[in-house]
Write an enzyme that holds these catalytic residues in place. Structure first.
Site, PDB file in Angstrom:
ATOM      1  CE  LYS A  84      -2.424   1.078   3.766  1.00  0.00           C
ATOM      2  NZ  LYS A  84      -2.069   2.403   4.275  1.00  0.00           N
TER       3      LYS A  84
ATOM      4  CG  ASP B  93      -7.056   3.771   2.537  1.00  0.00           C
ATOM      5  OD1 ASP B  93      -8.018   3.497   1.780  1.00  0.00           O
ATOM      6  OD2 ASP B  93      -6.905   4.887   3.059  1.00  0.00           O
TER       7      ASP B  93
END
Ligand code: SF4
Length: 214
Positions: free
Chosen positions: A121, A139
């Protein structure tokens, strides 16, 4: 509304209302963004923006992190989540940028993920924000909102599955912005426990709204 129409409505809407969407983390260069994104894991951007001015003042480049130690660095970030681990990550990250990357922030997802504290991420955020690459960092907001809107299937169980579906349908040039659109919508309107459907301006293409109403 089929999926193709839903994506088209999503892109039309946000291109019109949020053409300049960007991260709420404050930074002045790629190094600062990388540090801020590492710190922001499991923490809010508001909190990170409170600690980074002093951190960036006293640690203006990777060399400063590389030559620091736990006791010196920890006080700067003690108020963020997981400060022990993040202190160790930043020290290791500074060292690696100095020793292995000639002070350059790498642009590839693979190389970014070699840095301590940088998972997929974080690597996607850095590649997208700094290098404008068509990467989609997933996220908790992106995961939730893209499912509610019906952009990805309910059966998608992992961030990677959601990432792959979004990237498959969103044109490359829109991907860096779409990441921020989904985050901002999730942060301020499509809240996790109680989405503000009565104040939402995208009910017309939201699958969740279609099914549940307000
Ligand atoms: S209508 Fe409700 S569920 Fe759909 S995006 Fe808006 S806030 Fe989220």
């Amino acid at each position: 509304m089929n999926k193709k129409e839903r994506y088209a409505a999503f892109l039309d809407h946000f291109t019109a209302v949020l053409p300049e969407a960007e991260t709420e983390l404050q930074y002045n260069n790629p190094y600062e963004l990388l540090v801020a994104v590492v710190l922001s894991a499991q923490c809010t951007d508001v909190r990170i923006n409170k600690v980074t001015p002093a951190l960036f003042r006293d640690y203006p480049s990777p060399e400063f992190l590389a030559s620091s130690n736990f006791d010196e660095l920890f006080p700067y970030i003690r108020s963020v989540s997981y400060p022990n681990n993040k202190t160790k990550h930043l020290l290791g990250l500074g060292k690696m940028l100095v020793e292995d990357f000639n002070l350059e922030i790498p642009s590839s997802i693979e190389e970014l993920q070699k840095l301590p504290g940088v998972g997929r991420k974080t690597a996607n955020v850095v590649a997208s924000v700094i290098y404008n690459q068509p990467t989609m960092a997933v996220d908790t907001h992106v995961f939730r909102v893209s499912k509610r809107l019906g952009l990805v299937t309910q059966t998608a169980k992992t961030p990677l599955e959601v990432e792959k579906q979004l990237v498959r349908h969103i044109p490359e040039e829109h991907i860096p912005k779409a990441h921020h659109w989904l985050i901002l919508h999730g942060r301020y309107t499509c809240l996790a426990r109680k989405p503000k459907c009565d104040q939402c301006d995208i009910t017309h293409f939201c699958k969740y709204f279609d099914k549940n109403g307000v």
